[in-house]
Design a protein around this motif. Sequence first.
Motif, PDB file in Angstrom:
ATOM      1  N   LYS A 216      83.371  56.107  70.840  1.00 51.11           N
ATOM      2  CA  LYS A 216      82.588  56.172  72.196  1.00 51.11           C
ATOM      3  C   LYS A 216      82.736  55.172  73.259  1.00 51.11           C
ATOM      4  CE  LYS A 216      79.174  59.622  70.512  1.00 51.11           C
ATOM      5  NZ  LYS A 216      77.618  59.890  70.210  1.00 51.11           N
ATOM      6  N   ILE A 217      82.609  53.951  72.711  1.00 54.08           N
ATOM      7  CA  ILE A 217      82.781  52.718  73.662  1.00 54.08           C
ATOM      8  C   ILE A 217      84.342  52.571  74.188  1.00 54.08           C
ATOM      9  CG2 ILE A 217      82.901  50.398  73.561  1.00 54.08           C
ATOM     10  CD1 ILE A 217      80.510  50.040  72.095  1.00 54.08           C
ATOM     11  N   MET A 218      85.272  52.886  73.274  1.00 49.63           N
ATOM     12  CA  MET A 218      86.669  52.841  73.516  1.00 49.63           C
ATOM     13  C   MET A 218      87.070  53.888  74.323  1.00 49.63           C
ATOM     14  SD  MET A 218      87.894  50.096  72.517  1.00 49.63           S
ATOM     15  CE  MET A 218      89.420  50.492  72.927  1.00 49.63           C
ATOM     16  N   LEU A 219      86.732  55.151  74.307  1.00 49.55           N
ATOM     17  CA  LEU A 219      86.594  56.108  75.154  1.00 49.55           C
ATOM     18  C   LEU A 219      86.409  55.715  76.607  1.00 49.55           C
ATOM     19  CD1 LEU A 219      85.940  59.591  73.108  1.00 49.55           C
ATOM     20  CD2 LEU A 219      87.921  58.081  73.267  1.00 49.55           C
ATOM     21  N   LEU A 220      85.224  55.162  76.799  1.00 56.12           N
ATOM     22  CA  LEU A 220      84.724  54.612  78.282  1.00 56.12           C
ATOM     23  C   LEU A 220      85.521  53.770  78.699  1.00 56.12           C
ATOM     24  CD1 LEU A 220      80.973  54.252  77.566  1.00 56.12           C
ATOM     25  CD2 LEU A 220      82.050  56.176  79.005  1.00 56.12           C
ATOM     26  N   GLU A 221      86.450  52.822  77.789  1.00 56.39           N
ATOM     27  CA  GLU A 221      87.121  51.684  78.219  1.00 56.39           C
ATOM     28  C   GLU A 221      88.378  52.636  78.624  1.00 56.39           C
ATOM     29  OE1 GLU A 221      89.783  48.315  76.358  1.00 56.39           O
ATOM     30  OE2 GLU A 221      87.746  48.245  75.942  1.00 56.39           O
ATOM     31  N   ASN A 222      88.770  53.461  77.971  1.00 61.69           N
ATOM     32  CA  ASN A 222      90.022  54.338  78.187  1.00 61.69           C
ATOM     33  C   ASN A 222      89.945  54.952  79.696  1.00 61.69           C
ATOM     34  OD1 ASN A 222      91.373  53.422  75.895  1.00 61.69           O
ATOM     35  ND2 ASN A 222      90.808  55.603  74.836  1.00 61.69           N
ATOM     36  N   LYS A 223      88.626  55.550  80.142  1.00 58.98           N
ATOM     37  CA  LYS A 223      88.633  55.905  81.418  1.00 58.98           C
ATOM     38  C   LYS A 223      88.792  54.945  82.662  1.00 58.98           C
ATOM     39  CE  LYS A 223      85.755  59.714  79.776  1.00 58.98           C
ATOM     40  NZ  LYS A 223      84.171  60.457  79.870  1.00 58.98           N
ATOM     41  N   VAL A 224      88.145  53.913  82.203  1.00 61.16           N
ATOM     42  CA  VAL A 224      88.343  52.676  83.130  1.00 61.16           C
ATOM     43  C   VAL A 224      89.890  52.258  83.543  1.00 61.16           C
ATOM     44  CG1 VAL A 224      87.650  50.197  83.601  1.00 61.16           C
ATOM     45  CG2 VAL A 224      85.996  51.735  82.845  1.00 61.16           C
ATOM     46  N   ILE A 225      90.701  52.059  82.330  1.00 60.91           N
ATOM     47  CA  ILE A 225      92.016  51.990  82.694  1.00 60.91           C
ATOM     48  C   ILE A 225      92.702  52.955  83.304  1.00 60.91           C
ATOM     49  CG2 ILE A 225      93.932  51.116  81.160  1.00 60.91           C
ATOM     50  CD1 ILE A 225      92.451  49.952  79.410  1.00 60.91           C
ATOM     51  N   ILE A 226      92.399  54.125  82.827  1.00 59.87           N
ATOM     52  CA  ILE A 226      93.389  55.192  83.426  1.00 59.87           C
ATOM     53  C   ILE A 226      92.860  55.509  84.892  1.00 59.87           C
ATOM     54  CG2 ILE A 226      93.377  57.991  83.436  1.00 59.87           C
ATOM     55  CD1 ILE A 226      93.491  57.527  80.158  1.00 59.87           C
ATOM     56  N   SER A 227      91.595  55.120  85.308  1.00 57.89           N
ATOM     57  CA  SER A 227      91.275  55.106  86.802  1.00 57.89           C
ATOM     58  C   SER A 227      91.841  54.146  87.453  1.00 57.89           C
ATOM     59  CB  SER A 227      89.914  55.312  86.855  1.00 57.89           C
ATOM     60  OG  SER A 227      89.358  53.768  86.514  1.00 57.89           O
ATOM     61  N   GLY A 228      92.927  53.299  86.959  1.00 62.19           N
ATOM     62  CA  GLY A 228      93.285  52.184  87.760  1.00 62.19           C
ATOM     63  C   GLY A 228      92.991  50.800  87.482  1.00 62.19           C
ATOM     64  N   HIS A 229      92.204  50.395  86.798  1.00 65.06           N
ATOM     65  CA  HIS A 229      91.531  49.187  86.504  1.00 65.06           C
ATOM     66  C   HIS A 229      92.176  48.577  85.190  1.00 65.06           C
ATOM     67  CE1 HIS A 229      88.403  49.861  89.830  1.00 65.06           C
ATOM     68  NE2 HIS A 229      88.235  51.082  89.224  1.00 65.06           N
ATOM     69  N   SER A 230      92.213  47.181  85.239  1.00 69.80           N
ATOM     70  CA  SER A 230      92.726  46.670  84.170  1.00 69.80           C
ATOM     71  C   SER A 230      91.589  45.401  83.569  1.00 69.80           C
ATOM     72  CB  SER A 230      94.119  45.833  84.560  1.00 69.80           C
ATOM     73  OG  SER A 230      93.957  44.892  85.636  1.00 69.80           O
ATOM     74  N   PHE A 231      91.901  45.305  82.235  1.00 70.48           N
ATOM     75  CA  PHE A 231      91.034  44.222  81.947  1.00 70.48           C
ATOM     76  C   PHE A 231      91.683  42.825  81.621  1.00 70.48           C
ATOM     77  CE2 PHE A 231      89.062  48.008  80.334  1.00 70.48           C
ATOM     78  CZ  PHE A 231      87.567  47.878  80.895  1.00 70.48           C
ATOM     79  N   PRO A 232      91.239  41.506  81.877  1.00 71.85           N
ATOM     80  CA  PRO A 232      91.791  40.481  81.762  1.00 71.85           C
ATOM     81  C   PRO A 232      92.063  39.999  80.462  1.00 71.85           C
ATOM     82  CG  PRO A 232      89.441  40.077  82.110  1.00 71.85           C
ATOM     83  CD  PRO A 232      89.548  41.411  82.251  1.00 71.85           C
ATOM     84  N   PHE A 233      91.617  40.686  79.285  1.00 74.27           N
ATOM     85  CA  PHE A 233      91.749  40.091  77.997  1.00 74.27           C
ATOM     86  C   PHE A 233      91.216  41.312  77.061  1.00 74.27           C
ATOM     87  CE2 PHE A 233      87.757  38.139  79.195  1.00 74.27           C
ATOM     88  CZ  PHE A 233      86.625  38.692  78.365  1.00 74.27           C
TER      89      PHE A 233
END
Length: 243
Positions: A216-233
């Motif tokens: 569930k946590i990773m599915l939320l992270e996927n949504k963030v990235i697909i929406s156009g955001h990126s993570f620094p690490f």
Amino acid sequence: MDKQFESIYHIAEDTNWWFKARRNFIGSYLAKNGHSRAISLLDVGCGGGGLLSFLESEGYTNLAGVDISPEAIAYCQKRGLTNVRQGNAEHISEFPSESFDVIVSSDVLEHLNDPDAALSNWFSLLKKNGILILFVPAFMSLWSEHDVVSHHMHRYTKKEIFRLVTGAHFKPLLLSYWNFIMFIPYTILLFIMRFSKEKVVKLEHVDSPLNGFLTKIMLLENKVIISGHSFPFGVSFLAIVKK
């Protein structure tokens, strides 16, 4: 990959949170960006066919896979996947040039002696405007016995992947670290394991409640990235690039 670890890897593909989250990202990205279920897609390093089976269940009809391991191909065939072939990811000659709209490479590049040659080969296999979805393990500081038994050559940074994909004439569309949420817990786990008898993370031994929570946590992270955001690490790095 060590043969004993490979058999565990194939079993874990169906249920482990890591694999489920990665499949979710690929399926969600393709759907959001309007890719037809009739696209031609090649899974490089298809393993036991977890991604191909998932995409087939989602209605994708033109799927292919290639893997260097005969055991992986046999596992795919047991699933009923027919368009899978044994081959070397650095020089895939089993398919003609410009055969695919999408190529997926999930944790393959880190195994290869010549990643530049592989990326050039994949570029040639893509049709014009085709995309490559690439996952690799991130940061050599996270190197562990898990990398050793997996026969990894390297763990990558954003800068290194950018150099490789642009050197192969790809245009980056999305570049982000992936599995950001688990970076600190994973770093702590690796530190603890250095002082324990158990040196390799056991993919098949994640308790069901924890497995569900991490998914569930990773599915939320996927949504963030697909929406156009990126993570620094993150534990892994994700690149989506275009021909």
